[in-house]
Design an enzyme around this catalytic site. Structure first.
Site, PDB file in Angstrom:
ATOM      1  CE  LYS A  71     -10.419  20.326 -26.054  1.00  0.00           C
ATOM      2  NZ  LYS A  71     -10.975  20.099 -24.691  1.00  0.00           N
ATOM      3  NE  ARG A 115     -14.690  15.533 -22.491  1.00  0.00           N
ATOM      4  CZ  ARG A 115     -13.952  14.529 -22.092  1.00  0.00           C
ATOM      5  NH1 ARG A 115     -12.975  14.733 -21.227  1.00  0.00           N
ATOM      6  NH2 ARG A 115     -14.176  13.314 -22.513  1.00  0.00           N
ATOM      7  N   GLY A 223      -5.848  14.149 -14.114  1.00  0.00           N
ATOM      8  CA  GLY A 223      -4.592  14.748 -14.543  1.00  0.00           C
ATOM      9  C   GLY A 223      -3.740  13.855 -15.419  1.00  0.00           C
ATOM     10  CG  ASP A 225      -3.874  15.142 -19.658  1.00  0.00           C
ATOM     11  OD1 ASP A 225      -2.714  15.008 -19.233  1.00  0.00           O
ATOM     12  OD2 ASP A 225      -4.357  16.245 -19.973  1.00  0.00           O
TER      13      ASP A 225
END
Length: 251
Positions: A71, A115, A223, A225
């Site tokens: 991705k 997801r 958040g 990440d």
């Protein structure tokens, strides 16, 4: 052989949330059993555009079949205001591991939303109190929508408190889900006191105070990440039971 081209509508219609939750849970289990190769995501930082790119490859051996994909996704926080585009855009390439043929090129934006919501739902299902009925959400962007959609699959959510400094974002959220849930705008503290709390913001300084979190509140800190991001007060992190999916990525 042909490559399937799947747009936003195709992904939205075929990736049903209840099935995505099962798929994500099975993928987590496969990873823990050593049947997945998933390097930590790599970043290209673009501060001049207030954004970044992320590359996220993975391979999973699922026994009767295996799968590989990557991705390519971004986070550009100025997109909605400056370009009339979502903050997060993504493209997913799904390949046949036996010969590397690209089986599908699909919209990764919708996939990312689903997801992310499903991952929070899996965590909530395993870790939140069984009778959890209230959900607090900090950050009323598009990711907040799939948090509610997914978590309400695994818990009987009745009350939702949404906190965001943008009143219009809170109003839009209430317009979408107000007929299905008892939703109101509130402070971060009010959201944090709910049975389940999902934080979906890009902040780099803590905004959730440890004094506001309920005794049995389960937190999905979605958040945080990337390096430097942190939504939670240090006392929350040091005192809570931490459950992660990947040590390298988390640290």
């Amino acid at each position: 052989m042909e490559t399937l081209l799947l747009n936003r509508e195709d992904v939205g219609e075929n990736a049903r949330m209840d099935e995505v939750i099962v798929a994500v849970e099975e993928a987590f289990a496969a990873y823990q059993h050593g049947n997945v190769q998933m390097p930590a995501k790599s970043y290209i930082d673009l501060p001049q555009y207030n954004g970044d790119f992320r590359s996220m490859p993975a391979y999973m051996d699922a026994g009767d079949w295996d799968a590989a994909g990557v991705k390519w996704v971004n986070v550009h926080t100025d997109n909605p205001e400056n370009h009339d585009l979502p903050t997060v855009l993504g493209t997913m390439i799904y390949s046949d591991p036996t010969n590397a043929f690209p089986l599908a090129l699909m919209d990764g934006t919708t996939l990312t939303r689903k997801r992310t919501g499903a991952a929070a739902a899996v965590a909530t299902d395993h870790l939140a109190v069984a009778g959890a009925s209230s959900l607090g959400i900090v950050g009323a962007g598009i990711q907040s929508h799939t948090q509610l959609e997914a978590i309400s699959v695994v818990r009987d959510i009745e009350t939702v408190v949404v906190a965001d400094k943008r009143a219009d974002a809170v109003e839009r959220f209430i317009e979408v889900y107000g007929d299905e849930f008892d939703i109101r705008g509130g402070s971060i503290g009010e959201a944090a006191s709910c049975d389940v709390l999902s934080t979906v913001t890009p902040v780099e300084s803590p905004i959730v105070d440890h004094e506001d979190v309920g005794e049995h509140t389960h937190i999905n800190a979605m958040g945080a990440d990337a390096p430097g991001k942190n939504e939670l007060d240090e006392e929350i992190v040091t005192n809570a039971k931490l459950v992660i999916d990947d040590y390298e990525q988390c640290t």
